[in-house]
Write a protein that holds these residues in place. Structure first.
Motif, mmCIF file in Angstrom:
data_model
loop_
_atom_site.group_PDB
_atom_site.id
_atom_site.type_symbol
_atom_site.label_atom_id
_atom_site.label_comp_id
_atom_site.label_asym_id
_atom_site.label_seq_id
_atom_site.Cartn_x
_atom_site.Cartn_y
_atom_site.Cartn_z
ATOM 1 N N ASN A 169 60.401 67.124 19.373
ATOM 2 C CA ASN A 169 60.841 67.199 20.770
ATOM 3 C C ASN A 169 60.178 68.366 21.501
ATOM 4 O O ASN A 169 59.774 68.240 22.659
ATOM 5 N N LYS A 181 57.549 67.913 24.641
ATOM 6 C CA LYS A 181 57.778 68.603 25.911
ATOM 7 C C LYS A 181 56.580 69.478 26.286
ATOM 8 O O LYS A 181 56.149 69.512 27.456
ATOM 9 N N THR A 182 56.024 70.184 25.298
ATOM 10 C CA THR A 182 54.912 71.095 25.555
ATOM 11 C C THR A 182 53.632 70.331 25.886
ATOM 12 O O THR A 182 52.844 70.748 26.737
ATOM 13 N N THR A 186 53.426 67.357 27.279
ATOM 14 C CA THR A 186 53.548 66.537 28.489
ATOM 15 C C THR A 186 52.854 67.192 29.686
ATOM 16 O O THR A 186 53.077 68.355 29.997
ATOM 17 N N SER A 237 53.958 61.955 24.970
ATOM 18 C CA SER A 237 53.574 62.805 26.104
ATOM 19 C C SER A 237 52.486 62.166 26.958
ATOM 20 O O SER A 237 52.291 62.565 28.114
#
Length: 294
Positions: free
Chosen positions: A56, A60-61, A63, A102
């Motif tokens: 996760n 997130k990083t 994206t 992502s």
């Protein structure tokens, strides 16, 4: 471009980050160590504090990024409970999932020389496995970087030189071995990250090709031992040395196996079929670092 760099401020990731920033790119560096945040920001990059074991966090990083540099962290060879196969498999699958979720379309992954072989390479075999896993990604352009032996691995010979007056391993003497500086690897990765590409490719990176005795002569001159030689020892002698140092026995066997293939040349067959232009950093420059540490 917005680029994500894994590997914190390691031997490759730090000069890679600096190179990308100098080119005007927006760089985010992933590190599991909160203490590194201020050092990352001091370079002019953004820090993403988290672990590559966390899908996760990775997703997130990643994206919104235009490109991502991925790598497998170097194993602790003295950890008796080390399970490289499981660790590398999990991280590789995490990268695949995060890249898919992502929407990243450009990836440069740090692999290794020898990854073309399906046996006889010790833990390098798991770099081959990572390449295979990442190759399953659809509509993602991936460069698999295969650097040769790092100059800084030569630091491991310091103790042997002090104890015996020679360098020794189950490869050596007149074996021709390609070596590379992390600086040249970082330069090549920066080129790949910022170059449009379709499909996947392999790129080798090397700085200099030398016989082991030429390596010994250069290092010897730097430390005041101009007659230093690099002699060959047996696989068994090498394993005994490493085990006496407390190294994981499985890793010891893998290292002996890998280096035996370096000696017989199989390890570098694909490298020579796809020989790269050599980088700028030569052994004479590293020898200064070696001498300072010695």
């Amino acid at each position: 471009m917005k680029v994500i760099v894994t590997g914190s401020l390691g031997h490759i990731s730090k000069p890679l980050t600096q190179a990308l920033l100098q080119q005007g790119h927006q760089v985010t560096v992933i590190s599991s160590d909160p203490e590194k945040e201020k050092d990352i920001e001091a370079l002019g990059a953004s820090a993403a504090i988290g672990t590559i074991e966390d899908v996760n966090f990775l997703t997130k990083t990643f994206t919104g990024a235009d490109a991502v540099y991925t790598m497998l962290p170097p194993p602790n060879l003295f950890d008796p409970n080390l399970d490289i196969k499981s660790d590398f498999l999990n991280i590789s699958n995490n990268y695949v999932q995060a890249i898919q979720q992502s929407g990243v379309k450009r990836v440069v992954h740090l692999s290794s020389v020898g990854a073309h072989l399906d046996q006889g390479t010790g833990f390098i075999l798991f770099h081959r496995q990572a390449e295979s896993i990442l190759s399953n990604l659809q509509e993602v352009a991936i460069t698999f970087m295969r650097p040769v032996g790092f100059y800084y691995n030569l630091f491991t010979f310091s103790g042997v030189i002090k104890a015996t007056g020679v360098m020794s391993s189950n490869y050596g003497a007149d074996d021709i071995i390609p070596w590379v500086s992390p600086i040249d690897i970082a330069t090549a990765i920066a080129e790949e990250l910022t170059t449009p590409q379709t499909g996947n490719k392999v790129r080798y990176v090397a700085s200099e090709e030398l016989t082991c005795n030429e390596v010994a002569s250069t290092l010897g001159a730097a430390i005041g031992q101009p007659d230093l030689q690099w002699i060959l020892i047996t696989d068994e002698e090498l394993q005994s040395r490493y085990e006496s140092m407390g190294m994981n026995k499985t890793i010891v066997a893998w290292l002996a196996e890998m280096q035996a293939n370096m000696h017989n040349g199989a390890f570098y067959e694909d490298y020579y079929l796809n020989r790269p232009a050599l980088g700028k950093v030569k052994l004479t420059e590293f020898a200064k670092e070696f001498a300072a540490a010695f």
